[in-house]
Write a protein that holds these residues in place. Structure first.
Motif, PDB file in Angstrom:
ATOM      1  N   MET A 272       0.815  -1.370   0.054  1.00 41.26           N
ATOM      2  CA  MET A 272       0.095   0.045  -0.131  1.00 41.26           C
ATOM      3  C   MET A 272       0.862   1.208  -0.013  1.00 41.26           C
ATOM      4  O   MET A 272       0.418   2.306  -0.151  1.00 41.26           O
ATOM      5  CB  MET A 272      -0.901  -0.150   1.015  1.00 41.26           C
ATOM      6  N   GLY A 273       1.940   1.073  -0.122  1.00 44.13           N
ATOM      7  CA  GLY A 273       2.949   2.142  -0.216  1.00 44.13           C
ATOM      8  C   GLY A 273       3.500   2.288  -1.699  1.00 44.13           C
ATOM      9  O   GLY A 273       2.865   2.646  -2.655  1.00 44.13           O
ATOM     10  N   LEU A 274       4.761   1.633  -1.962  1.00 45.76           N
ATOM     11  CA  LEU A 274       5.090   1.468  -3.081  1.00 45.76           C
ATOM     12  C   LEU A 274       4.922   0.324  -3.646  1.00 45.76           C
ATOM     13  O   LEU A 274       5.375  -0.875  -3.521  1.00 45.76           O
ATOM     14  CB  LEU A 274       6.762   1.762  -3.282  1.00 45.76           C
ATOM     15  N   ILE A 275       4.247   0.155  -5.094  1.00 47.23           N
ATOM     16  CA  ILE A 275       3.705  -0.807  -5.707  1.00 47.23           C
ATOM     17  C   ILE A 275       4.607  -1.602  -6.582  1.00 47.23           C
ATOM     18  O   ILE A 275       4.835  -2.957  -6.504  1.00 47.23           O
ATOM     19  CB  ILE A 275       2.823  -0.574  -6.763  1.00 47.23           C
ATOM     20  N   SER A 276       5.903  -0.921  -6.693  1.00 43.56           N
ATOM     21  CA  SER A 276       7.058  -1.688  -7.631  1.00 43.56           C
ATOM     22  C   SER A 276       8.172  -2.159  -6.361  1.00 43.56           C
ATOM     23  O   SER A 276       9.390  -2.408  -6.892  1.00 43.56           O
ATOM     24  CB  SER A 276       7.617  -0.726  -8.501  1.00 43.56           C
ATOM     25  N   ALA A 277       7.797  -2.216  -5.343  1.00 45.65           N
ATOM     26  CA  ALA A 277       8.704  -2.388  -4.092  1.00 45.65           C
ATOM     27  C   ALA A 277       9.487  -3.650  -4.136  1.00 45.65           C
ATOM     28  O   ALA A 277       9.077  -4.550  -4.774  1.00 45.65           O
ATOM     29  CB  ALA A 277       8.240  -2.092  -2.599  1.00 45.65           C
ATOM     30  N   SER A 278      10.751  -3.759  -3.453  1.00 44.76           N
ATOM     31  CA  SER A 278      11.320  -5.021  -3.468  1.00 44.76           C
ATOM     32  C   SER A 278      10.654  -6.067  -2.183  1.00 44.76           C
ATOM     33  O   SER A 278      11.010  -7.096  -2.327  1.00 44.76           O
ATOM     34  CB  SER A 278      12.923  -4.657  -2.977  1.00 44.76           C
ATOM     35  N   ALA A 279      10.004  -5.264  -1.394  1.00 43.82           N
ATOM     36  CA  ALA A 279       9.418  -6.062  -0.170  1.00 43.82           C
ATOM     37  C   ALA A 279       7.792  -5.772  -0.315  1.00 43.82           C
ATOM     38  O   ALA A 279       7.342  -5.189   0.813  1.00 43.82           O
ATOM     39  CB  ALA A 279       9.778  -5.657   1.249  1.00 43.82           C
ATOM     40  N   PRO A 280       7.048  -6.409  -1.199  1.00 36.81           N
ATOM     41  CA  PRO A 280       5.633  -5.714  -1.450  1.00 36.81           C
ATOM     42  C   PRO A 280       4.660  -6.589  -0.566  1.00 36.81           C
ATOM     43  O   PRO A 280       3.425  -6.200  -0.933  1.00 36.81           O
ATOM     44  CB  PRO A 280       5.602  -5.930  -2.850  1.00 36.81           C
ATOM     45  N   ASP A 281       4.990  -7.423   0.140  1.00 32.58           N
ATOM     46  CA  ASP A 281       3.995  -8.085   1.059  1.00 32.58           C
ATOM     47  C   ASP A 281       3.301  -6.974   1.967  1.00 32.58           C
ATOM     48  O   ASP A 281       3.708  -5.736   1.913  1.00 32.58           O
ATOM     49  CB  ASP A 281       5.164  -9.196   1.980  1.00 32.58           C
ATOM     50  N   LEU A 282       2.312  -7.194   2.453  1.00 28.12           N
ATOM     51  CA  LEU A 282       1.757  -6.530   3.338  1.00 28.12           C
ATOM     52  C   LEU A 282       2.194  -6.514   4.858  1.00 28.12           C
ATOM     53  O   LEU A 282       2.397  -7.664   5.372  1.00 28.12           O
ATOM     54  CB  LEU A 282       0.083  -6.610   3.449  1.00 28.12           C
ATOM     55  N   PHE A 283       2.246  -5.480   5.624  1.00 31.23           N
ATOM     56  CA  PHE A 283       2.571  -5.673   7.112  1.00 31.23           C
ATOM     57  C   PHE A 283       1.608  -6.553   7.738  1.00 31.23           C
ATOM     58  O   PHE A 283       0.561  -6.634   7.529  1.00 31.23           O
ATOM     59  CB  PHE A 283       2.534  -4.077   7.711  1.00 31.23           C
ATOM     60  N   ALA A 284       2.354  -7.025   9.008  1.00 31.17           N
ATOM     61  CA  ALA A 284       1.521  -7.684   9.901  1.00 31.17           C
ATOM     62  C   ALA A 284       0.421  -7.035  10.361  1.00 31.17           C
ATOM     63  O   ALA A 284      -0.717  -7.794  10.597  1.00 31.17           O
ATOM     64  CB  ALA A 284       2.475  -8.210  10.994  1.00 31.17           C
ATOM     65  N   TRP A 285       0.583  -5.671  10.648  1.00 29.05           N
ATOM     66  CA  TRP A 285      -0.565  -4.982  10.824  1.00 29.05           C
ATOM     67  C   TRP A 285      -1.807  -5.039   9.872  1.00 29.05           C
ATOM     68  O   TRP A 285      -2.935  -5.064  10.388  1.00 29.05           O
ATOM     69  CB  TRP A 285      -0.055  -3.455  11.301  1.00 29.05           C
TER      70      TRP A 285
END
Ligand SMILES: [Zn+2]
Length: 440
Positions: A272-285
């Protein structure tokens, strides 16, 4: 509201990921700025007492406070980090069916292969949710097989990204154009894909209607949609996941202030931040909010003192996924274990380790404030990663990620402190990480 018509942001920072704003007929336009209804009757969960009826059902999406580590729900139609009001937003559990429509216009036709190309690309999206939810969410996409004709020029929908009503009329036109071929009673989500030549559609906002404000077809009310734009070519299939995340009630984590460093709050650590991220999983929260993690997988702390916890990797099912310290009325500090998962890109821009971040419900999607004001430069934002190495960038990574790539605790003894909460990495056990969390 936080979406200036004269947005000049670069392609790299294109606003693909507009927040959903729930509108009703009460929405008004003042000086070009859309204001959400003050308190949409259907969009506000009570921020009050825990619901005994809610219990802690495994994998159950819920709208009310149950755990003392959840945060009070703001009275707003916007997305936030509190419990999601599933009377308005879509519960992200079980089988959720989406129909992907392809629509052309009197002045914009597709080129050969465009429908097949989009179909192929978006087909990769459901697996992201399957992985991120540990199998709790099964997004089933059905792709229409022909272009349906909206007998209007695409410019008629130019306000689709700033006006709920215009976006609704676009969704309604797409549904009407396809209705002879599609049984909409089978679907909860409508995805609308225009041809690349329909230049009106540059970005890809999601759309959520409160009950009664949707589009009716085949005896059902369609209240959840995404209207894609040309930025699909830039972001790829995960833009479908990001925008669908909004339909599930997840807020944007980048800044709605164009003058700010857009991804300063969480870098590349959440879809929900950077779509093209290296770590695009969703936070545990977010996974907890979505009901994909149970209360038993959250080590909830509401008192002072020190205790150790072993955290299993966020990307693998089972075990304790986070320590959540409720530090104040609307604020919590979260600790989780990020190892390279099937969703991540293994590179120097993913530094596996313990990640610490602050969550608040004081502000909404994109850092927007109550009433719709854009956030000041620097936030606060709904989630902010606590950086172990402030001021030290990993310069080989993208400009949006480089500041927070090395936020993680990667070596035994690494420590960060935020708001009276001190987190230390105390042991590594395979991919598990033991942390000591001290609250003063
Ligand atoms: Zn977004």
């Amino acid at each position: 509201m936080s979406e200036p018509a004269n947005d000049r942001r670069s392609r790299r920072r294109m606003w693909t990921s507009l927040s959903v704003r729930v509108r009703t007929a009460l929405a008004v336009v003042v000086a070009g700025v859309l204001l959400a209804p003050a308190v949409p009757a259907t969009a506000a969960s009570p921020a009050g007492a825990p619901s005994a009826a809610g219990g802690s059902a495994v994998g159950a999406a819920r709208s009310t406070l149950v755990s003392p580590c959840q945060l009070p729900t703001p009275a707003t139609g916007w997305q936030h980090e509190g419990p999601t009001n599933y009377a308005t937003w879509l519960p992200p559990s079980g089988t959720v069916r989406g129909i992907v429509l392809f629509v052309d216009f009197t002045n914009a036709a597709p080129v050969a292969g465009e429908l097949a190309g989009r179909t192929s690309m978006f087909s990769a999206a459901p697996n992201v949710f399957t992985q991120a939810s540990y199998g709790a969410l099964n997004l089933q996409l059905t792709f229409d097989t022909a272009w349906r004709h909206i007998l209007q020029p695409h410019g008629n929908f130019a306000g689709y990204k700033s006006s709920f009503t215009t976006q609704r009329s676009y969704v309604a036109a797409a549904v009407a154009a396809a209705n002879a071929a599609i049984d909409f009673s089978s679907y909860q989500i409508v995805y609308v894909v225009p041809p690349k030549s329909a230049t009106t559609f540059d970005i890809s906002p999601a759309w959520v209607a409160a009950p009664g404000g949707g589009v009716t077809a085949d005896g059902v009310e369609l209240r959840h949609a995404v209207t894609f734009g040309q930025d699909v070519d830039y972001w790829g299939y995960k833009i479908l996941n990001h925008e669908t995340g909004h339909l599930f009630g997840l807020p944007d984590l980048y800044s709605y202030n164009n003058a700010d460093s857009i991804h300063r709050a969480v870098g590349g650590w959440d879809l929900m931040g950077l779509i093209s991220a290296s770590a695009p999983d969703l936070f545990a929260w977010h996974k907890w909010k979505a009901g994909w993690l149970t209360d038993s997988q959250i080590d909830c702390r509401t008192t002072t003192g020190s205790a150790s916890t072993v955290l299993t990797p966020l990307g693998a099912a089972g075990g304790t996924k986070a320590v959540v310290v409720h530090t104040g009325g609307n604020t919590a500090v979260v600790v989780e274990n990020r190892q390279v998962s099937t969703l991540d890109v293994a590179s120097g821009c993913f530094q596996a380790g313990v990640l610490v971040y602050r969550v608040t419900t004081a502000v909404f999607s994109g850092g927007a404030w109550p009433g719709g004001n854009v956030p000041p430069i620097g936030g606060p934002f709904p989630v902010e990663v606590v950086d172990r190495t402030p001021g030290l960038d990993v310069t080989t990574c993208s400009a949006d990620e480089k500041a927070l790539v090395n936020a993680t605790l990667t070596t035994i003894g690494h420590t960060v402190t935020y708001g009276g909460v001190t987190v230390q990495l105390t042991n590594t056990l395979g991919n598990d990480r033991e942390v000591s969390v001290t609250v003063v």
